[in-house]
Each structure stands twice: as C-alpha cells, then as structure tokens.
Write an enzyme that holds these catalytic residues in place. Sequence first.
Site: not given
Length: 498
Positions: A167-168, A239, A287, A344
Amino acid sequence: MIVDKDFTISDIDERIYGSFIEHLGRAVYGGLYEPDHPQADESGFRKDVMELVENLQVPIVRYPGGNMVSAYNWEDGVGPKSERPRRLELAWSTIETNQVGTNEFAEWAKKVNSEVMMAVNLGTRGIDAARNLLEYCNHPGGTFYSDLRKKHGYDQPHNIKTWCLGNEMDGPWQLGGKTAEEYGRLAYETAKAMKIVDPSIELVSCGSSHAKMPTFPQWEATTLEHTYEFADYISLHQYYGNHDNDTANYLAKSLDMDNFIQSVISTCDYIKAKTRSKKTINLSFDEWNVWFHSTDADKKLEPWQVAPPQLEDVYNFEDALLVGNMLHSMIKHSDRVKIACMAQLVNVIAPIMTENGGKVWKQTIYYPYYYTSVYGRGKALKPIIHSPKYDSAEFTDVPYLDSSIVYNEAKEELVVFATNRHLENTLLVECDIRSFEEFELLEHVVLENDDPKAVNTRDQENVKPHHNGESYTDNGILQGVLPRMSWNMIRLRKKKTQ
Ligand code: AHR
C-alpha cells in the site's frame, strides 16, 4: 446531450462500486464488529451495519489496509481470540486487539455478499509472509498453512481472487516505504511467488499515493517495468477537500480525477510499448473519496487508544455532489478502471456512521454511491455533451453539466446520472435518445439542498433524495430539469408491450 446505443465505452466491471475497510479508528471495532451491541449477530457483527452495506451492493471490499497493512502481521489475527496479541499499531498510533482478522473478515464479507480484496505487507515484511497468507487463504488443504486455517475452524478456502502488492509504498509516511526500484524488485519477486502458489489470482501493483506526489508518474513507469509480467492492475489513490471553501472550484475537482486516470493509462501503455507486451494493465482506483473535515480533530487524539474516533469526517451536501461526480468519472473510464474502492465504508471517512452501542445512519455521500452502485450496472455509454462552462480557481472550461450514462441491456433500462454544478441556475437538459425507441420515464431521483454545508446526523437526515424530479420523454427526446447544485438519476425503461 446526445446518447446513442452505439456510443459504447465498455461493459462496466461491477467492482468499480467496491469499498475499503482498514483496521483504523472505529471502522472495524464499533463499526463492523461490536459483540456487545444489541444488534450483534452470533459472530459479533452489527446487523444494522450489514443491512446498509448490503443495500449498497458493494461487490468487493479491500482489507486490512491502508497504511496499517505495512506493519501488520497477519498471523496475529488468526487462531483462538484469547491468544491473539495486543499490538502497537504504528501507522495510526493505536492499540490493535486483533479480535478481528483474516477469517472473521472473510466471514463478514460473505454475509454482505461481497468479495475480499486482500492487501499484503510489503513494508516491514515481504515474499514469505505474502505467500504464506495466500496459502492460508486459498490452498484447499494438506499443507502447513492450509491445515492451520482448517484447525482455526475454516475448512473451506476463502478463494480470495484479488490481491494488492502493498500500500502506498512511495509515501514517506509508509512503514517500510521504498524507492521505485526497491519496490519494483520486491513486488516482482512477491508476485512471482504468489502466482506459483495460486495462478488464478489477480495482482494490483502499487501506484503513487496521489497525483501530486513529486515522483508521479515516474513511480508508475519504473515500478511497472519490474512488475508488468505479473501485475494485472495498478492502483490509484485520491482524496479531495474543500480547503478554500470555494464550492464552484470544489465541484470541479473530478476533472482532476479524469486527468489523473488519463495520465496513469498513458503511463501503463508506454510501459506496454516499451516492454513489447501484449497485455494491457488496467486500473484499480482502490482509494477515493473526500477527506479533510476530520484532520484537525485527529491531531488532538491521544495515542495508543483502542479504536478511537479517527478520520470521522462528517460529510455535507457539496461533498455528496463531488462524490457523485467522482462516480461519473469512474463510469466514463470504465474501459480501463476495473476496480474502485470508496475509502472507506464505516465510520472512517465513510458513507455509514455508527454510535458505539447505539444507532447507525447514512451520511450525505451514501446516496450517490447507493444509486450509482445499484443502477449503474451494464454498459457505459459516451454522452456527447454541449454544456455552458465556467472557470474556477484551479480549472478552466468546467462544464456545468457532468454526466455518465449506463445502459442495462438485460433490464432494458437506460440510466442518466447527471450533476448540475451551477450554484444558482437550473439546467434544462435536452437529451437526444432516438436510438432508444419506446423508452419511457421510470423515475427521476434528485439530491438537492439549499445549503451546501447541510449534514446528516444520528437523529436528523437533512440531505436525502426525493423522487419528484421533473423529466419527460417525447419523440426521442428526454427533457430533464436539473435544479441548481443537484445530483440526479433519471431512469428510463422500454415500454412493456401487452
Ligand atoms: O484511507 C485512509 C488512508 O489513506 C489509508 O490508510 C492510506 O492508504 C491512505 O493514505
């Protein structure tokens, strides 16, 4: 607008309506799982939460992180609950009790008719932990890890199909973060081992943490050169927030998302050409959401609590509009975006909120997610849009009308999802649908509110859709009235012959 049956983008992969659960804040403990809650089932899962998740028809849920996975020992979360260790969780400075782990989550996902998308730890761990976890989850039996699963009470394999390689990993905040070369090598070797253990799995190579990372898109190019042979997807994360309190600019941020997707597609295809590959890498936007309301509150939290209220953004009406626009973007790119996870699902930057021991309620963003997931299945069509435009602080030529179109051939339904970004004026949409002969209006759902900052609370649902949208069809033309600042779903169906 012109909408034609032949202007096809792609069959939509239903996994673009996926979501994400991380061991973070009250997502798991107090969200999915609360054994003492009056609504808890025999396994401790909240039935009131499961009902709302099921309504959303979430096809896939990414798990267990997120930043958390980069220092996670999956072995801590299996076996007798009383023997599971309490650990310092370093990504979010909390205490992880491990009362929920791989098996419980797989069980929960089954209950809500969803699939698990499992992430492996390529931060503090690597090939060994990943291949062992895969053996534990997917191998039928007769080996150490598959028999351990059986011993833990799960006779049948979980058959998890989709796996994220970390992840990331470009993020300086990530435990065990890596350079592109370091990650590329490790991801390649891990992928190789995993595809030997179970050749039927699909793998997601880790893309940049977001489009503004200084290493984007070189990270994608370098890492994909390593992982191209084994990877099926590359991840995107993004985001947005209305940091400057500028609604017109905020509602245009989905244009940035379009651009991000386009840049990643170009980079994938450049590496395809460079490596002379016949395979096309698709995108897993695993995400995406709005995240900024809770940032200050989170800074004040004491460390090392169990399931504190972290990342509990309270979403308002304009957030719901942007979420609707981000969903248009996924549909418009459904030829390459095959998986997407709203980040989420419960309590943590989520469409569903709960109170420990108490109620559950829907945030504003629940609604565009719900309607797009439930009715956005079928073929994505490319609308030709002629719309008046505006300029905002960051964007030029922003169309007031944003729209995505889905044709469900099996149900003979045409669904027009449409946002009016105008802060003051109604938009009258005239849509040429002549190729959809004999289609009549079923419903026009409108999400509108005079106050862009209106929120839903435990006791009051201020932002919710109504079904009184003004639309009609006449002679191959659909006329729709889109109120100022509104998200709409106009659903048409072929007339039934008697
Ligand atoms: O979803 C919250 C966090 O955002 C995730 O843990 C991480 O992957 C991202 O930065």
